[in-house]
Design a protein around this motif. Sequence first.
Motif, mmCIF file in Angstrom:
data_model
loop_
_atom_site.group_PDB
_atom_site.id
_atom_site.type_symbol
_atom_site.label_atom_id
_atom_site.label_comp_id
_atom_site.label_asym_id
_atom_site.label_seq_id
_atom_site.Cartn_x
_atom_site.Cartn_y
_atom_site.Cartn_z
ATOM 1 N N ALA A 1 0.839 -1.202 0.000
ATOM 2 C CA ALA A 1 0.000 0.000 0.000
ATOM 3 C C ALA A 1 0.867 1.243 0.000
ATOM 4 N N HIS B 1 2.562 1.609 -3.563
ATOM 5 C CA HIS B 1 1.636 1.860 -4.670
ATOM 6 C C HIS B 1 0.539 2.877 -4.348
ATOM 7 N N ASP C 1 -1.966 2.552 -2.431
ATOM 8 C CA ASP C 1 -3.130 1.715 -2.687
ATOM 9 C C ASP C 1 -4.091 1.709 -1.497
ATOM 10 N N THR D 1 -7.016 0.323 -1.411
ATOM 11 C CA THR D 1 -7.665 -0.985 -1.282
ATOM 12 C C THR D 1 -6.886 -1.879 -0.333
ATOM 13 N N ARG D 2 -5.573 -1.869 -0.446
ATOM 14 C CA ARG D 2 -4.750 -2.696 0.448
ATOM 15 C C ARG D 2 -4.821 -2.173 1.887
#
Length: 126
Positions: free
Chosen positions: A98, A101, A103, A105-106
């Motif tokens: 995460a 990136h 991220d 979602t992670r």
Amino acid sequence: MNALKAMRQYQTVDTDAQALGATPHRLIQMLMEGGLTRIAQARGAIERGWTAEKGELIGKAVGIVGGLRNGLDFEKGGELALNLDRLYDYMIAKLTEANVHNDLTRLDEVATLLREIKSGWDAIAP
């Protein structure tokens, strides 16, 4: 940014004061709460494009999950401790991804897992 720094300092003092009188059970709850808070803060940092803060907050979340992992008692916990060890390892990997990136979602996945573990921990009496 000074208000954010002051708030963090206050939270640290408050947390330290709570930890002094806490039972081992409560200390684990506090770690989990801290991990969830750091993940939520990291999410906000990603959304705002605050790269340095994001990295710092995810690093703290990784440290907290690592602390939970290091606190496992494999002799008393048996298979449950082994499963938690694997899950904490997975969570650390997802937090790292995460961070690299950006991220969300992670981050959300790890927060969900940590909330599930915490709800189980909260359900057992000290």
